[in-house]
Design a protein around this motif. Structure first.
Motif, PDB file in Angstrom:
ATOM      1  N   LEU A 110       0.855  -1.187   0.000  1.00  0.00           N
ATOM      2  CA  LEU A 110       0.000   0.000   0.000  1.00  0.00           C
ATOM      3  C   LEU A 110       0.893   1.240   0.000  1.00  0.00           C
ATOM      4  N   ILE A 111       0.772   2.052  -1.041  1.00  0.00           N
ATOM      5  CA  ILE A 111       1.621   3.236  -1.197  1.00  0.00           C
ATOM      6  C   ILE A 111       0.852   4.464  -0.729  1.00  0.00           C
ATOM      7  N   ASN A 112       1.289   4.999   0.410  1.00  0.00           N
ATOM      8  CA  ASN A 112       0.682   6.201   0.974  1.00  0.00           C
ATOM      9  C   ASN A 112       1.759   7.269   1.045  1.00  0.00           C
ATOM     10  N   PHE A 113       1.569   8.367   0.310  1.00  0.00           N
ATOM     11  CA  PHE A 113       2.621   9.367   0.216  1.00  0.00           C
ATOM     12  C   PHE A 113       2.659  10.316   1.413  1.00  0.00           C
ATOM     13  N   ASP A 114       1.729  10.142   2.346  1.00  0.00           N
ATOM     14  CA  ASP A 114       1.748  10.953   3.566  1.00  0.00           C
ATOM     15  C   ASP A 114       2.415  10.224   4.722  1.00  0.00           C
ATOM     16  N   LYS A 115       2.602   8.901   4.579  1.00  0.00           N
ATOM     17  CA  LYS A 115       3.261   8.107   5.607  1.00  0.00           C
ATOM     18  C   LYS A 115       3.920   6.913   4.936  1.00  0.00           C
ATOM     19  N   PRO A 116       4.748   6.159   5.639  1.00  0.00           N
ATOM     20  CA  PRO A 116       5.458   5.050   4.999  1.00  0.00           C
ATOM     21  C   PRO A 116       4.502   4.016   4.398  1.00  0.00           C
ATOM     22  N   SER A 117       4.932   3.413   3.296  1.00  0.00           N
ATOM     23  CA  SER A 117       4.141   2.344   2.685  1.00  0.00           C
ATOM     24  C   SER A 117       4.120   1.130   3.614  1.00  0.00           C
ATOM     25  N   SER A 118       3.177   0.220   3.376  1.00  0.00           N
ATOM     26  CA  SER A 118       3.011  -0.930   4.265  1.00  0.00           C
ATOM     27  C   SER A 118       2.440  -2.114   3.501  1.00  0.00           C
ATOM     28  N   TRP A 119       2.658  -3.305   4.047  1.00  0.00           N
ATOM     29  CA  TRP A 119       2.115  -4.520   3.436  1.00  0.00           C
ATOM     30  C   TRP A 119       0.646  -4.697   3.829  1.00  0.00           C
ATOM     31  N   ILE A 120      -0.150  -5.156   2.898  1.00  0.00           N
ATOM     32  CA  ILE A 120      -1.534  -5.538   3.202  1.00  0.00           C
ATOM     33  C   ILE A 120      -1.799  -6.916   2.606  1.00  0.00           C
ATOM     34  N   ASP A 121      -2.650  -7.687   3.263  1.00  0.00           N
ATOM     35  CA  ASP A 121      -3.008  -9.004   2.754  1.00  0.00           C
ATOM     36  C   ASP A 121      -3.987  -8.870   1.593  1.00  0.00           C
ATOM     37  N   LEU A 122      -3.767  -9.685   0.571  1.00  0.00           N
ATOM     38  CA  LEU A 122      -4.669  -9.723  -0.578  1.00  0.00           C
ATOM     39  C   LEU A 122      -5.531 -10.977  -0.447  1.00  0.00           C
ATOM     40  N   LYS A 123      -6.711 -10.784   0.115  1.00  0.00           N
ATOM     41  CA  LYS A 123      -7.615 -11.907   0.349  1.00  0.00           C
ATOM     42  C   LYS A 123      -8.946 -11.661  -0.354  1.00  0.00           C
ATOM     43  N   ALA A 124      -9.593 -12.745  -0.708  1.00  0.00           N
ATOM     44  CA  ALA A 124     -10.904 -12.631  -1.336  1.00  0.00           C
ATOM     45  C   ALA A 124     -11.903 -12.069  -0.332  1.00  0.00           C
ATOM     46  N   SER A 125     -12.624 -11.030  -0.731  1.00  0.00           N
ATOM     47  CA  SER A 125     -13.600 -10.418   0.169  1.00  0.00           C
ATOM     48  C   SER A 125     -14.911 -11.200   0.208  1.00  0.00           C
ATOM     49  N   GLN A 126     -15.107 -12.092  -0.760  1.00  0.00           N
ATOM     50  CA  GLN A 126     -16.314 -12.926  -0.793  1.00  0.00           C
ATOM     51  C   GLN A 126     -15.913 -14.346  -1.169  1.00  0.00           C
ATOM     52  N   LYS A 127     -16.708 -15.294  -0.759  1.00  0.00           N
ATOM     53  CA  LYS A 127     -16.448 -16.673  -1.141  1.00  0.00           C
ATOM     54  C   LYS A 127     -17.136 -16.993  -2.464  1.00  0.00           C
ATOM     55  N   GLU A 128     -16.804 -18.117  -3.008  1.00  0.00           N
ATOM     56  CA  GLU A 128     -17.462 -18.630  -4.215  1.00  0.00           C
ATOM     57  C   GLU A 128     -18.656 -19.457  -3.755  1.00  0.00           C
ATOM     58  N   SER A 129     -19.848 -18.951  -4.000  1.00  0.00           N
ATOM     59  CA  SER A 129     -21.047 -19.555  -3.410  1.00  0.00           C
ATOM     60  C   SER A 129     -22.067 -19.920  -4.479  1.00  0.00           C
ATOM     61  N   LYS A 130     -22.549 -21.164  -4.439  1.00  0.00           N
ATOM     62  CA  LYS A 130     -23.608 -21.590  -5.366  1.00  0.00           C
ATOM     63  C   LYS A 130     -24.607 -22.479  -4.619  1.00  0.00           C
ATOM     64  N   THR A 131     -25.859 -22.239  -4.904  1.00  0.00           N
ATOM     65  CA  THR A 131     -26.953 -22.984  -4.274  1.00  0.00           C
ATOM     66  C   THR A 131     -27.914 -23.453  -5.350  1.00  0.00           C
ATOM     67  N   LEU A 132     -28.258 -24.736  -5.299  1.00  0.00           N
ATOM     68  CA  LEU A 132     -29.214 -25.321  -6.240  1.00  0.00           C
ATOM     69  C   LEU A 132     -30.436 -25.780  -5.461  1.00  0.00           C
ATOM     70  N   ASN A 133     -31.593 -25.191  -5.775  1.00  0.00           N
ATOM     71  CA  ASN A 133     -32.856 -25.587  -5.153  1.00  0.00           C
ATOM     72  C   ASN A 133     -33.714 -26.308  -6.193  1.00  0.00           C
ATOM     73  N   LEU A 134     -34.130 -27.522  -5.859  1.00  0.00           N
ATOM     74  CA  LEU A 134     -34.966 -28.330  -6.755  1.00  0.00           C
ATOM     75  C   LEU A 134     -36.270 -28.681  -6.047  1.00  0.00           C
ATOM     76  N   ASP A 135     -37.371 -28.319  -6.654  1.00  0.00           N
ATOM     77  CA  ASP A 135     -38.707 -28.658  -6.142  1.00  0.00           C
ATOM     78  C   ASP A 135     -39.391 -29.491  -7.215  1.00  0.00           C
ATOM     79  N   LEU A 136     -39.412 -30.828  -7.028  1.00  0.00           N
ATOM     80  CA  LEU A 136     -39.779 -31.753  -8.096  1.00  0.00           C
ATOM     81  C   LEU A 136     -40.979 -32.615  -7.713  1.00  0.00           C
ATOM     82  N   ILE A 137     -41.697 -33.037  -8.759  1.00  0.00           N
ATOM     83  CA  ILE A 137     -42.856 -33.923  -8.579  1.00  0.00           C
ATOM     84  C   ILE A 137     -42.738 -35.080  -9.562  1.00  0.00           C
ATOM     85  N   LEU A 138     -42.875 -36.293  -9.058  1.00  0.00           N
ATOM     86  CA  LEU A 138     -42.924 -37.490  -9.890  1.00  0.00           C
ATOM     87  C   LEU A 138     -44.387 -37.863 -10.073  1.00  0.00           C
TER      88      LEU A 138
END
Length: 654
Positions: A430-458
Motif C-alpha cells: 500500500l503506497i501512501n505518500f503521507d506516511k510510509p508504505s506498508s504490506w496488506i493481505d490480498l484476500k478474497a472479500s467474498q467466497k465462491e457460493s452456489k446454491t441449487l434448489n430443486l422442487d420436483l414432482i414425480l
C-alpha cells in the motif's frame, strides 16, 4: 514455499575444484542402454546432464550465459522436449539480448540398432519477434526424434540486463539426474542470492579468482566463482489450484544489491522502502499521475451528484470508471500513456485504469491509494528486501470510515470490493505518500457460493417435472455472468444447457440480477427430467456441475493448494412422489470434516411419507491449504465424487 537468502559472497576457498561443463556429443553406452529412469519409472524423458555458466564480460560489461543440456527420451510423449523455445529478453528496440553458438544433435538407434546422429541445420533455427512485449523467442526442433533417442543442445546468450543475474531452474517438468550452475561474479557487484523450492543443494562451493574482471583503464577486480548443484531432482508436476510455478520450483535467483564503478564509487540499488516510496512519489508515470485530480474533478462531479454517503460516492465513481474504460489486457505498475490520455482514449493498461481510478476517487474528496502487487501468474513477492521488478500490477484501495475496499476497474463484471482472482496473491504494498508504505493481505472479500434448489414432482407415469433455482454469488456469480454474456440471448444460453444436459429439458427460463453485480445472480427454470431406466426412476440431485474427476492426483504435492477464495456449494432437493412408488435407494447420510476446521461435507436424506428431502452442503473454508494438508484434501474430494455418484432410485410397488 521455501525461500532462503544466501550470502552474496560465499566463504571462498582456493582448494575446491572448478565447475566444469561436460563434453558435447560424447554420449556413453550406459546412457543409450537406459530404458527407464529408476527414480521415476513413469517419466517420458529424463535430463541426464545439465550445466550452466554465467559471468560478466570484461570487454563490454554484459552478462554472458552458456547453457548445455543432454536429455534421454524414452517414448513419443517425450518428443516435446525436442521442440526448443528460448526466450530472448528485450526492453526496447535498442536494448535486447542476443543468442549465438547454437549447437544441437540427436543420437538415435537405426533399424539395425546401430547408433546414428543428426545435427541441427542452422537454417532450421527461427526467431519469433512478437512473442511478447518483453521477449522474443528463438525456436528449433531436434531432428530424427524416436523412442530411445538422446538429444543434446547448447547455446550462449549475451545480455545487457545485469541487474538480475541469470536465474537457474533446478526443477523442470521432467526429472534430472544432475543439474549444475556456475556463477562468476566480480567483487564490484554484490547480489542477493536466494534459493527457492523444497530441495536442498547437493553442492554449494566458491573459489576466489584473482584479477578476473578487467574492464579497462587499469581497473581490475577479483571474482567469486560460485557453483550450485543438485542431483536426482524430481520432476515438478503442475496441478490445479496453484499460482506461478516459479514460486515453488527449486531454483536460484539473483538480484543486484549494489555495485562499485571504476572510480570506486558505490551505487546502492537494493533500497529500503522509504527510498522506494520517495522514488514512486516523483515517478512520472506513477506518483505524478496521482496529482491530476483537477482533470477528473469536473468529470466526476455529475457522477456523484445526489450521493450522500462516501460509500455511495465511491461505488458510483468505480462503476463509472468500469464502464468508461476498455482494458487492453496489458499488465503494469506504471501508467503507459498517462491517466489523462488513457481517459480521453477510453482505454489503457491496468495501471492506466487503476491509477486513474485512484485519482478520480481522490478528486471527490475521498481517500484512495494505489497498491502494488504481483499477479498469480507472475509469482510471489519476497519481503526480504524491496524489489520493484517483482511487481507487475497496481490496484486501488479506498478507505471509507474504518473499512478498506480493494478495487480493480479493468473488469466491468466485478462488483465493488471484489478483486479478480489474478490479484489474489499473498500480499501487496500500500503506497501512501503521507506516511510510509506498508504490506496488506490480498484476500478474497467474498467466497465462491452456489446454491441449487430443486422442487420436483414425480407423476403416476414416472415423469419428473418441477422448478429449479440456481443462486450464484461472489466469484461464482462473477463466473456465471461471464458464461451467460457469451451468448446473444437468454434463449441461446438455455439451448446450450439443453445440449450439455441431454436428460434435462429447460423451459420458462428467467435470469435475475444480471446487471446488479452486488446481488446474487438468480436463474429460474421449469424443468423436465428423463428418469426412466429399466422400469425404475433414477435421478441424481447433483446433475448440475457434478464433480466427476479428482483434481488432486499426485502422490505427494510439495507446494500449497491455492483456491483463491473459500467456497460453498449447497443442494436442496424436495421430491414428491405418488403412493404407487417407493424409494429403494437414496444418498447416504455423511458428515466429514477437514482438519483444522478447513472444511466440511454434510449430506442427509429424509423420507417423510411420499416426500424425499435431500440436502448437501460442501464448504472449503480456506483459500490456501498447505502441502501437509494435501492428502486430507485429496481424500475429501474422493468422498465428494463418491457422494455425487449416488442416485435416488424409485420403483412402482408390486
Amino acid at each position: 514455499m521455501k525461500h532462503f537468502l544466501l550470502s552474496g559472497a560465499l566463504a571462498l576457498s582456493s582448494t575446491i575444484a572448478f565447475a566444469q561443463d561436460f563434453a558435447f556429443a560424447k554420449v556413453s553406452s550406459q546412457e543409450f542402454e537406459l530404458k527407464k529412469y529408476d527414480k521415476d519409472a513413469n517419466a517420458n524423458a529424463v535430463v541426464l546432464k545439465e550445466f550452466g555458466n554465467a559471468y560478466i564480460s570484461s570487454s563490454d560489461g554484459e552478462l554472458v550465459f552458456d547453457y548445455h543440456i543432454r536429455i534421454k527420451i524414452f517414448n513419443s510423449k517425450g518428443f516435446k522436449h525436442g521442440n526448443v523455445e528460448i526466450p530472448i529478453g528485450k526492453s526496447d528496440a535498442n536494448t535486447f539480448e542476443k543468442i549465438r553458438d547454437i549447437k544441437a544433435i540427436t543420437f538415435y538407434p537405426d533399424e539395425n540398432n546401430l547408433i546414428r546422429s543428426s545435427e541441427l541445420d542452422p537454417k532450421q533455427i527461427f526467431k519469433e519477434s512478437k512473442a511478447g512485449k518483453y521477449h522474443d523467442l528463438t525456436k528449433f526442433a531436434l531432428p530424427n526424434l524416436r523412442d530411445g533417442c538422446i538429444i543434446e543442445y547448447k547455446y550462449t546468450i549475451q545480455s545487457p540486463f545485469i541487474r538480475t543475474f541469470r536465474s537457474w531452474d533446478f526443477q523442470s517438468d521432467i526429472p534430472k539426474v544432475s543439474s549444475e550452475y556456475c556463477a562468476v561474479i566480480p567483487a564490484v557487484y554484490n547480489y542477493n542470492v536466494s534459493l527457492r523450492g523444497p530441495y536442498k543443494l547437493t553442492k554449494s562451493t566458491g573459489i576466489l579468482e584473482k584479477d578476473c574482471f578487467q574492464p579497462g583503464g587499469g581497473f581490475k577486480a577479483d571474482c567469486s566463482k560460485m557453483t550450485y548443484a543438485m542431483a536426482d531432482i524430481p520432476a515438478f508436476v503442475e496441478e490445479d489450484y496453484m499460482t506461478a510455478a516459479s514460486n515453488f520450483k527449486s531454483a536460484m535467483y539473483f538480484e543486484l544489491s549494489d555495485y562499485t564503478d571504476y572510480r570506486g564509487t558505490k551505487h546502492q540499488l537494493s533500497k529500503e522502502w522509504k527510498d522506494v516510496d520517495r522514488d514512486l512519489k516523483t515517478e512520472e508515470y506513477f506518483g505524478a499521475q496521482l496529482k491530476k485530480k483537477d482533470f477528473f474533478k469536473d468529470k466526476i462531479t455529475p457522477v456523484i451528484e445526489g450521493k450522500t454517503t462516501e460509500l455511495d460516492k465511491a461505488k458510483a465513481i468505480y462503476s463509472f470508471m468500469q464502464g468508461w474504460f476498455k482494458w487492453n489486457n496489458f499488465y503494469g505498475k506504471y501508467s503507459d500513456q498517462g491517466v489523462k490520455k488513457a481517459f480521453e482514449n477510453h482505454s489503457g493498461s491496468s495501471a492506466d485504469i487503476n491509477l486513474a481510478l485512484v485519482t478520480a476517487i481522490n478528486s471527490a474528496g475521498l481517500k484512495a491509494e494505489p497498491v502494488l502487487l504481483s499477479t498469480r501468474r507472475n509469482g510471489l513477492i519476497s519481503d526480504l528486501f524491496p524489489v520493484l521488478t517483482e511487481f507487475d500490477y497496481v490496484i486501488c484501495n479506498v478507505t471509507i470510515g474504518e473499512t478498506s475496499y480493494l478495487l480493480d476497474a479493468t473488469d466491468p463484471m466485478l462488483p465493488f470490493g471484489l478483486l479478480p482472482l489474478r490479484c489474489i496473491n499473498d500480499k501487496g504494498r500500500l503506497i501512501n505518500f503521507d506516511k510510509p508504505s506498508s504490506w496488506i493481505d490480498l484476500k478474497a472479500s467474498q467466497k465462491e457460493s452456489k446454491t441449487l434448489n430443486l422442487d420436483l414432482i414425480l407423476d403416476e407415469e414416472g415423469k419428473i417435472t418441477g422448478k429449479m433455482i440456481v443462486l450464484s454469488a461472489g466469484y461464482e456469480g462473477y463466473n456465471k455472468r461471464y458464461a451467460i454474456k457469451k451468448f446473444n440471448s437468454t434463449d441461446e444460453y438455455v439451448e446450450d444447457l439443453d445440449e450439455r444436459y441431454p436428460k434435462i429439458k429447460f423451459s420458462k427460463a428467467e435470469i435475475v440480477n444480471m446487471d446488479s453485480l452486488e446481488k446474487p445472480l438468480q436463474e429460474l427454470y421449469e424443468i423436465e427430467i428423463k428418469s426412466q431406466n429399466n422400469g425404475h426412476v433414477n435421478i441424481n440431485p447433483y446433475f448440475m456441475n457434478k464433480i466427476t474427476e479428482n483434481p488432486f492426483k499426485l502422490t505427494e504435492r510439495t507446494y500449497p493448494v491455492d483456491m483463491g477464495a473459500p467456497s460453498e456449494t449447497k443442494v436442496i432437493m424436495v421430491l414428491k412422489f405418488p403412493e404407487k412408488f417407493e424409494v429403494i435407494s437414496k444418498p447416504p447420510a455423511l458428515a466429514l470434516s477437514l482438519p483444522n476446521n478447513g472444511g466440511r461435507l454434510l449430506t442427509q436424506s429424509t423420507l417423510e411419507g411420499n416426500t424425499l428431502l435431500v440436502s448437501y452442503n460442501m464448504q472449503l473454508k480456506n483459500s490456501i491449504y498447505s502441502s501437509e494438508e494435501y492428502h486430507y484434501l485429496k481424500e475429501f474430494y474422493n468422498k465428494i465424487i463418491q457422494t455425487q455418484q449416488a442416485d435416488i432410485i424409485l420403483k412402482k410397488k408390486l
